[in-house]
Motif scaffolding. Structure first.
Motif, PDB file in Angstrom:
ATOM      1  N   SER A   1       0.844  -1.198   0.000  1.00 54.06           N
ATOM      2  CA  SER A   1       0.000   0.000   0.000  1.00 54.06           C
ATOM      3  C   SER A   1       0.883   1.254   0.000  1.00 54.06           C
ATOM      4  O   SER A   1       2.101   1.172   0.214  1.00 54.06           O
ATOM      5  N   THR A   2       0.251   2.405  -0.220  1.00 53.68           N
ATOM      6  CA  THR A   2       0.990   3.661  -0.401  1.00 53.68           C
ATOM      7  C   THR A   2       2.014   3.898   0.714  1.00 53.68           C
ATOM      8  O   THR A   2       3.165   4.239   0.456  1.00 53.68           O
ATOM      9  N   ARG A   3       1.593   3.664   1.964  1.00 52.18           N
ATOM     10  CA  ARG A   3       2.481   4.021   3.075  1.00 52.18           C
ATOM     11  C   ARG A   3       3.699   3.096   3.162  1.00 52.18           C
ATOM     12  O   ARG A   3       4.644   3.379   3.901  1.00 52.18           O
ATOM     13  N   ASN A   4       3.671   1.983   2.397  1.00 54.72           N
ATOM     14  CA  ASN A   4       4.790   1.034   2.464  1.00 54.72           C
ATOM     15  C   ASN A   4       5.679   1.040   1.218  1.00 54.72           C
ATOM     16  O   ASN A   4       6.601   0.226   1.120  1.00 54.72           O
TER      17      ASN A   4
ATOM     18  N   ASP B   1       1.736  -0.014  -5.994  1.00 55.09           N
ATOM     19  CA  ASP B   1       0.916   0.477  -4.887  1.00 55.09           C
ATOM     20  C   ASP B   1      -0.521   0.004  -5.121  1.00 55.09           C
ATOM     21  O   ASP B   1      -1.207   0.510  -6.009  1.00 55.09           O
TER      22      ASP B   1
ATOM     23  N   GLN C   1       4.130  -3.017   9.780  1.00 55.18           N
ATOM     24  CA  GLN C   1       5.161  -2.696   8.783  1.00 55.18           C
ATOM     25  C   GLN C   1       6.431  -3.417   9.231  1.00 55.18           C
ATOM     26  O   GLN C   1       7.218  -2.866   9.980  1.00 55.18           O
TER      27      GLN C   1
ATOM     28  N   HIS D   1      -1.826  -4.794   9.830  1.00 52.96           N
ATOM     29  CA  HIS D   1      -1.172  -3.705   9.091  1.00 52.96           C
ATOM     30  C   HIS D   1       0.258  -3.437   9.562  1.00 52.96           C
ATOM     31  O   HIS D   1       0.793  -2.343   9.348  1.00 52.96           O
TER      32      HIS D   1
END
Ligand SMILES: NC(=O)c1ccc[n+]([C@@H]2O[C@H](COP(=O)([O-])OP(=O)(O)OC[C@H]3O[C@@H](n4cnc5c(N)ncnc54)[C@H](OP(=O)(O)O)[C@@H]3O)[C@@H](O)[C@H]2O)c1
Length: 322
Positions: A182-185, A199, A315, A313
């Protein structure tokens, strides 16, 4: 000693910090002073007793392993009379999920064949991130997929515990890696060496032209038919994790596809072993792999650690320091 005890199947708040007797090593066992552990999906299964089938292994009515910690890094404090591989003071790590668990505690006893010297360039917290997640990725990529240099590999769900190791291990075996996150990763995946990063919040895998020699489904959400369209003619899909539906689809539909065509589908279960801990030690000491740590909790915060992990979720890895 202090330990986290799970007396019945339930939610993370059933876990209790208690005082229990410290174990003593038998003939071929080492007593380890545990410095750190980490959280994996297997811990959640042992905690909740779900899926129900798992109770055949973990105990029908209540968990037969009351201290639900698997990954472990610590120092050998005493050894049994028959121990030949380790000495008092050695820094070791291991995955105790198939040899009695017990790592959410100040001390644990374990057979010497189930631990290895920890990577010398890692702290205990970093080393505790490695055993189950990294060997899962290693076994999927090296043993199940028999990866070859230059192959195009898609790792779907590349930002959690297993996924962050999978990207690095595939790169260590000289594959060309596409990571789906996803975007944040996106930055994490790039920093781990992924050649391409997709993404999934912005792009749909189905709309891409690329096809792959190997797809590792770590935390993906596509149907098996969708993965089939993304495989090259002789490609392989390995289901590591993700949704339960995907697992059954891989076992039933995937087996059918494998029988009638050249594209193959399989799922597998990681098996803890000392040899793979030593392979990971080497890859880590060579600088080819490093654990990604999301956050750390103390032993008294194990409930909070599980509540965070079960949201799905993370990371990288969630660590328990002891
Ligand atoms: N086969 C075996 O022997 C074995 C062994 C160990 C683990 N597993 C399985 O492997 C899976 C991963 O375990 P883990 O410990 O790595 O889990 P994890 O650390 O909880 O993975 C969380 C990561 O997955 C990402 N994610 C969630 N949904 C996603 C999606 N639809 N697409 C792409 N990324 C997604 C999340 O990022 P965002 O939320 O930001 O997307 C997060 O970074 C689990 O299903 C576990 O059961 C299997």
């Amino acid at each position: 000693m202090k330990a986290i005890i799970s007396e019945k199947y339930g939610t993370p708040d059933t876990l209790k910090l208690s005082e229990v007797a410290a174990p003593a090593p038998k003939q071929s066992q080492v007593l380890v002073r545990v410095h750190a552990s980490s959280v994996n999906f297997g811990n959640l299964v042992l905690l909740t007793g779900k899926p129900l089938l798992a109770r055949l292994v973990f105990g029908l009515r209540k968990p037969k392993y009351p201290i639900p910690g698997g990954d472990m890094a610590g120092v050998v404090e005493a050894i049994g009379a028959g121990v030949t591989q380790f000495q008092v003071g050695d820094e070791v790590y291991g995955d105790l999920s198939s040899c009695g668990w017990g790592a959410f505690a100040e001390y644990v006893v374990v057979d010497e064949k189930d631990v290895a010297l920890k990577p010398s360039n890692l702290s205990f917290a970093e080393a505790a991130a490695v055993p189950m997640a990294a060997t899962t990725a290693l076994q999927a990529i090296r043993d199940i997929a028999k990866i070859k240099p230059g192959q195009e590999v898609l790792i779907h769900g590349a930002s959690g515990g297993v996924g962050t190791f999978a990207v690095q291990i595939a790169k260590a075996y000289a594959a060309k890696v596409t990571a789906v996150v996803s975007t944040r990763n996106v930055d994490i995946a790039r920093s781990l060496g992924a050649d391409h990063v997709m993404d999934y919040k912005k792009e749909d895998l189905a709309n891409h032209d690329m096809v792959y020699d190997l797809i590792i489904g770590v935390n993906g959400d596509q149907s098996i038919s969708a993965y089939k369209r993304k495989l090259k003619e002789n490609g392989l899909f390995v289901h590591v994790g993700g949704t339960e539906i995907q697992m059954y689809q891989t076992m039933i539909l995937g087996s059918w596809f494998s029988m009638i065509g050249k594209k193959k589908f399989t799922t597998f279960l990681q098996k803890a072993n000392q040899k793979d801990l030593l392979v990971m030690k080497e890859l880590i000491e060579q600088g080819k792999v490093k654990p990604v740590i999301d956050r750390s909790y103390s032993l008294s915060e194990v409930t909070e650690a599980f509540q965070y992990f079960e949201k799905g979720h993370s990371q990288g890895k969630v660590i328990i320091t002891i």
